[in-house]
Scaffold this active site. Structure first.
Site, PDB file in Angstrom:
ATOM      1  CE  LYS A 262      -1.439  13.045  -7.910  1.00 59.20           C
ATOM      2  NZ  LYS A 262      -1.156  11.746  -8.564  1.00 59.20           N
ATOM      3  CE  LYS A 274       1.310   5.309  -5.251  1.00 64.64           C
ATOM      4  NZ  LYS A 274       1.199   4.891  -6.658  1.00 64.64           N
ATOM      5  CG  ASP A 285       1.451  11.829  -6.254  1.00 69.24           C
ATOM      6  OD1 ASP A 285       1.758  12.023  -7.445  1.00 69.24           O
ATOM      7  OD2 ASP A 285       0.445  11.194  -5.903  1.00 69.24           O
ATOM      8  CD  GLU A 346      -3.494   9.741  -5.971  1.00 75.13           C
ATOM      9  OE1 GLU A 346      -3.594   8.568  -6.385  1.00 75.13           O
ATOM     10  OE2 GLU A 346      -2.478  10.436  -6.174  1.00 75.13           O
ATOM     11  NE  ARG A 348      -6.789   8.592 -12.916  1.00 76.63           N
ATOM     12  CZ  ARG A 348      -6.349   7.600 -13.664  1.00 76.63           C
ATOM     13  NH1 ARG A 348      -7.161   6.976 -14.506  1.00 76.63           N
ATOM     14  NH2 ARG A 348      -5.085   7.214 -13.613  1.00 76.63           N
TER      15      ARG A 348
HETATM   16  N1  BES Z   1       1.093   9.315  -8.048  1.00 71.70           N
HETATM   17  C1  BES Z   1       0.876   8.172  -8.856  1.00 71.70           C
HETATM   18  C2  BES Z   1       1.663   8.201 -10.169  1.00 71.70           C
HETATM   19  C3  BES Z   1       3.165   8.190 -10.055  1.00 71.70           C
HETATM   20  C4  BES Z   1       3.877   7.026 -10.226  1.00 71.70           C
HETATM   21  C5  BES Z   1       3.859   9.359  -9.871  1.00 71.70           C
HETATM   22  C6  BES Z   1       5.248   7.024 -10.161  1.00 71.70           C
HETATM   23  C7  BES Z   1       5.239   9.364  -9.807  1.00 71.70           C
HETATM   24  C8  BES Z   1       5.941   8.209  -9.956  1.00 71.70           C
HETATM   25  C9  BES Z   1      -0.607   8.064  -9.197  1.00 71.70           C
HETATM   26  O1  BES Z   1      -1.475   8.572  -8.251  1.00 71.70           O
HETATM   27  C10 BES Z   1      -0.919   6.615  -9.342  1.00 71.70           C
HETATM   28  O2  BES Z   1      -0.808   5.911  -8.365  1.00 71.70           O
HETATM   29  N2  BES Z   1      -1.298   6.201 -10.539  1.00 71.70           N
HETATM   30  C11 BES Z   1      -1.618   4.855 -10.800  1.00 71.70           C
HETATM   31  C12 BES Z   1      -2.891   4.830 -11.595  1.00 71.70           C
HETATM   32  C13 BES Z   1      -3.515   3.448 -11.733  1.00 71.70           C
HETATM   33  C14 BES Z   1      -3.970   2.944 -10.384  1.00 71.70           C
HETATM   34  C15 BES Z   1      -4.664   3.534 -12.691  1.00 71.70           C
HETATM   35  C16 BES Z   1      -0.471   4.260 -11.602  1.00 71.70           C
HETATM   36  O3  BES Z   1       0.119   4.961 -12.413  1.00 71.70           O
HETATM   37  O4  BES Z   1      -0.145   3.109 -11.374  1.00 71.70           O
HETATM   38 ZN    ZN Z   2      -0.748  10.057  -7.035  1.00 69.54          ZN
HETATM   39 MN    MN Z   3      -1.921   7.157  -6.743  1.00 72.92          MN
END
Ligand code: BES
Ligand code: ZN
Ligand code: MN
Length: 496
Positions: A262, A274, A285, A346, A348
Site C-alpha cells: 500500500k 480525518k 501511509d 482507501e 483496501r
Molecule cells: N491509513 C489509515 C490507517 C492508519 C491509522 C495507519 C493510523 C497508520 C496509523 C487507513 O487508511 C484508515 O484510515 N483506516 C481507517 C479505516 C476505517 C475508516 C474503516 C481506520 O483505521 O480508522
Molecule cells: Zn490509509
Molecule cells: Mn485512510
C-alpha cells in the site's frame, strides 16, 4: 543513508587513538580484548565501583584509561549466553554504534569467554551498526555544533575468530541495510516531496541493481479497469502510479513469489476527512510500499537466488470537488463491485486492484501484502507486533518464525466466514467499511476477496512501520519494518 561506516573483519587491529569495544557475557571472565586494550588492568576498578555486571546491552565506558593505547574503552554486556537471541546480535551492534560518538576509528572485540560467535552472528552485529548509523536530517539546515564535530567516516574493525566467514556475509549485510535505510527514507520524506510520481521514480532507480521496473500510469490503469485504485486517486491533483518491480535471480521456470504494498503517499481521509491532530503522520501511509521497495533493493543487491515480484500502488487520498464520495459504487479490476462507505478506508481499495493484477498476471507461488491499513491494529497490538492474516498455515508459520528471528514480530489474527459477512453490502458485492468492531479483521477479509486460492498473507503494519519506538537499531520515526523480516523469509525458504 549508509556509507558512514567502513566495516571490516580481522584477527587483530592496532588500538592507537581508537574506541575499543569489548563484548562481555554475564558471570564470565574478562572479554577477549581486555589484556590488549587495558594492559594495566585499570578497568577492574571501574567495573568494581560501577557494579557493571555485563547485563544485556549494559555498557561501561572509560575515557583515556591509563596505560592503554585506546582513547576510550567500552564494555558492552550481552547478558547470559543461554538467553541470547539471534536478534540480540543486531541490538548489540546498534548499542555499540550508539557510543561511537567522535571516534573515527573503532575496534570491536567480538569474542568473549563462554561464547562461540558464529560468522552469521558477527555479520548481524555489523548490520546492527549500519542500521543504528541512520539519521534523517536532510531538512535540518542548522546542524547542531555537536553534529559538526562528528567524523564523516568511521573505520570499524571487528576482531573475531570467524572473521573469514563473516567477511563473506558482509556484502549481504550491506544489501539488507541498504534496503532498510531506503524504506526508512521513503517513509520519513515529506508528502510534498514524495508524491506517487516521485515514489515511482525511486522504484525506477532499482534498475541500477538489475531489477526490471515498469510504471503503470493512469491511462494503463484505466485500460485495465482498475477503478478501485482510480477512485481513491481522483480527489488528488497528483496522478496515481503502480510500480511493478521484477527481480529474476531464480531459475527461469520457477514461479515467482510476490510482495504487494500500500503506497498512499498521504492519507487525509478524503471526503471522510480525518481529524487534524496527528494528520501529518499520514505521510507514512506508504510504509507497506516502502518495505516492498526496500525488500526488492535488498534481494537484488545481494543477488538472491529467487524470482521475486514487487508491486506498489501509489496514490494520494484527498478531498476535492472531484473526490470519491461515500455512497459511490466502483467496479474493481476483478469485476467485483464495492460500495464506498468511508473514503478513509482507501488502502483496501488500492490493494484490491494491486493484488488482483499481481495474481492475474504473475500466478505467483504466494502473495504477501504489507499495508498501514487500520488504526484498529494499533488498538489491538500497539507498536510491538504487526498483524498477520493468512489463508495458508505454512506461510503464516514461516512468517512468524522469521518475525521471531529478526525481532520484526508478527501476531496472527483470525479470519472467518462470520467476519466476511460483515462486509456484504446492501447495494454492491461488498462495502469498504464495516465500522469499528473487528476493524483490522474486516479489512483483511476485504483483501481476501481479491487473492483467489493463492497462498496469501496480509501484514497490517500501521503500528510498526511508523511512529516507531526507539531501539538499539533505530532512532528513526520510520523503522523500515518488513525488509529484514521478508528478506529472512526468502533466505530461509525460497532461494534455490
Ligand atoms: N491509513 C489509515 C490507517 C492508519 C491509522 C495507519 C493510523 C497508520 C496509523 C487507513 O487508511 C484508515 O484510515 N483506516 C481507517 C479505516 C476505517 C475508516 C474503516 C481506520 O483505521 O480508522
Ligand atoms: Zn490509509
Ligand atoms: Mn485512510
Amino acid at each position: 543513508m549508509s556509507g558512514k561506516y567502513e566495516i571490516r573483519f580481522a584477527t587483530s587491529a592496532p588500538l592507537e587513538k581508537t574506541l575499543a569495544v569489548m563484548l562481555q557475557v554475564a558471570d564470565q571472565g574478562a572479554p577477549a580484548g581486555l589484556a590488549e586494550a587495558d594492559p594495566q588492568g585499570v578497568s577492574a576498578r571501574a567495573v568494581e565501583i560501577s557494579g557493571f555486571k555485563a547485563k544485556s546491552m549494559g555498557t561501561l565506558e572509560l575515557i583515556a584509561p591509563g596505560g592503554s593505547a585506546a582513547d576510550r574503552l567500552l564494555l558492552l554486556g550481552l547478558g547470559k549466553p543461554e538467553a541470547l537471541t539471534a536478534h540480540d546480535w543486531l541490538r548489540a551492534g546498534g548499542a555499540a554504534a550508539a557510543q561511537f560518538k567522535s571516534s573515527s576509528k573503532v575496534v570491536v572485540f567480538l569474542d568473549a569467554p563462554g561464547l562461540q560467535v558464529s560468522a552469521r552472528q558477527a555479520a548481524d552485529f555489523a548490520l546492527g551498526v549500519m542500521l543504528r548509523g541512520y539519521t534523517f536530517d536532510a531538512y535540518k539546515t542548522k546542524k547542531k555544533d555537536d553534529d559538526e564535530k562528528l567524523p564523516k567516516k568511521v573505520a570499524v574493525t571487528i576482531v573475531t575468530g570467524s572473521h573469514a566467514e563473516a567477511a563473506k556475509l558482509l556484502d549481504d549485510a550491506n544489501a539488507v541495510a541498504g534496503g532498510v535505510l531506503l524504506a526508512r527514507d521513503l517513509v520519513n520524506l515529506p508528502p510534498n516531496v514524495l508524491g506517487p510520481v516521485e515514489f515511482a521514480e525511486k522504484a525506477r532507480q532499482l534498475e541500477d541493481l538489475g531489477v526490471e521496473v515498469e510504471i503503470l500510469t493512469e491511462k494503463d490503469m484505466d485500460e485495465l479497469k482498475m477503478n478501485a485504485i482510480l477512485g481513491v486517486a481522483q480527489g488528488s491533483a497528483r496522478p496515481p502510479r503502480i510500480a511493478v518491480m521484477q527481480w529474476k535471480g531464480g531459475k527461469a521456470k520457477d514461479a515467482p513469489i510476490a510482495f504487494v504494498g500500500k503506497g498512499v503517499v498521504f492519507d487525509s481521509g478524503g471526503i471522510s476527512i480525518k481529524p487534524g491532530a496527528g494528520m501529518e503522520e499520514m505521510k507514512g501511509d506508504m510504509g507497506g510500499a516502502a518495505a516492498v521497495t526496500g525488500l526488492m533493493h535488498a534481494l537484488a543487491a545481494r543477488k538472491a537466488k529467487v524470482n521475486a515480484i514487487g508491486i506498489i500502488g501509489l496514490v494520494e487520498n484527498m478531498p476535492d470537488g472531484n473526490a470519491q464520495r461515500p455512497g459511490d459504487i466502483v467496479t474493481s479490476m476483478s469485476g467485483q463491485t464495492i460500495e464506498i462507505i468511508n473514503t478513509d478506508a482507501e488502502g483496501r481499495l488500492v490493494l484490491a486492484d494491486a493484488l488482483w493484477y499481481c495474481n492475474d498476471r504473475f500466478k505467483p507461488r504466494f502473495m504477501i501484502n504489507l499495508a498501514t491499513l487500520t488504526g484498529a491494529i494499533l488498538v489491538a497490538l500497539g507498536n510491538q507486533h504487526a498483524g498477520l492474516f493468512s489463508n495458508d498455515d505454512e506461510l503464516a508459520a514461516r512468517l512468524s518464525a522469521a518475525g521471531e528471528a529478526t525481532g520484526e514480530k508478527l501476531w496472527r489474527m483470525p479470519l472467518g466466514k462470520e467476519y466476511d459477512k460483515m462486509i456484504d453490502s446492501k447495494f454492491a458485492d461488498m462495502k469498504n467499511s464495516a465500522g469499528r468492531h473487528a476493524g483490522a479483521i474486516t479489512a483483511a477479509q476485504f483483501l481476501k476477496r481479491y487473492v483467489g486460492d493463492t497462498p496469501w498473507a496480509h501484514l497490517d503494519v500501521a503500528g510498526t512501520a511508523m511512529n516507531s519506538p526507539s531501539s538499539e537499531i533505530s532512532q528513526s520515526w520510520a523503522s523500515g519494518y518488513g525488509v529484514r523480516l521478508l528478506d529472512r523469509l526468502v533466505r530461509d525458504h525460497y532461494e534455490t
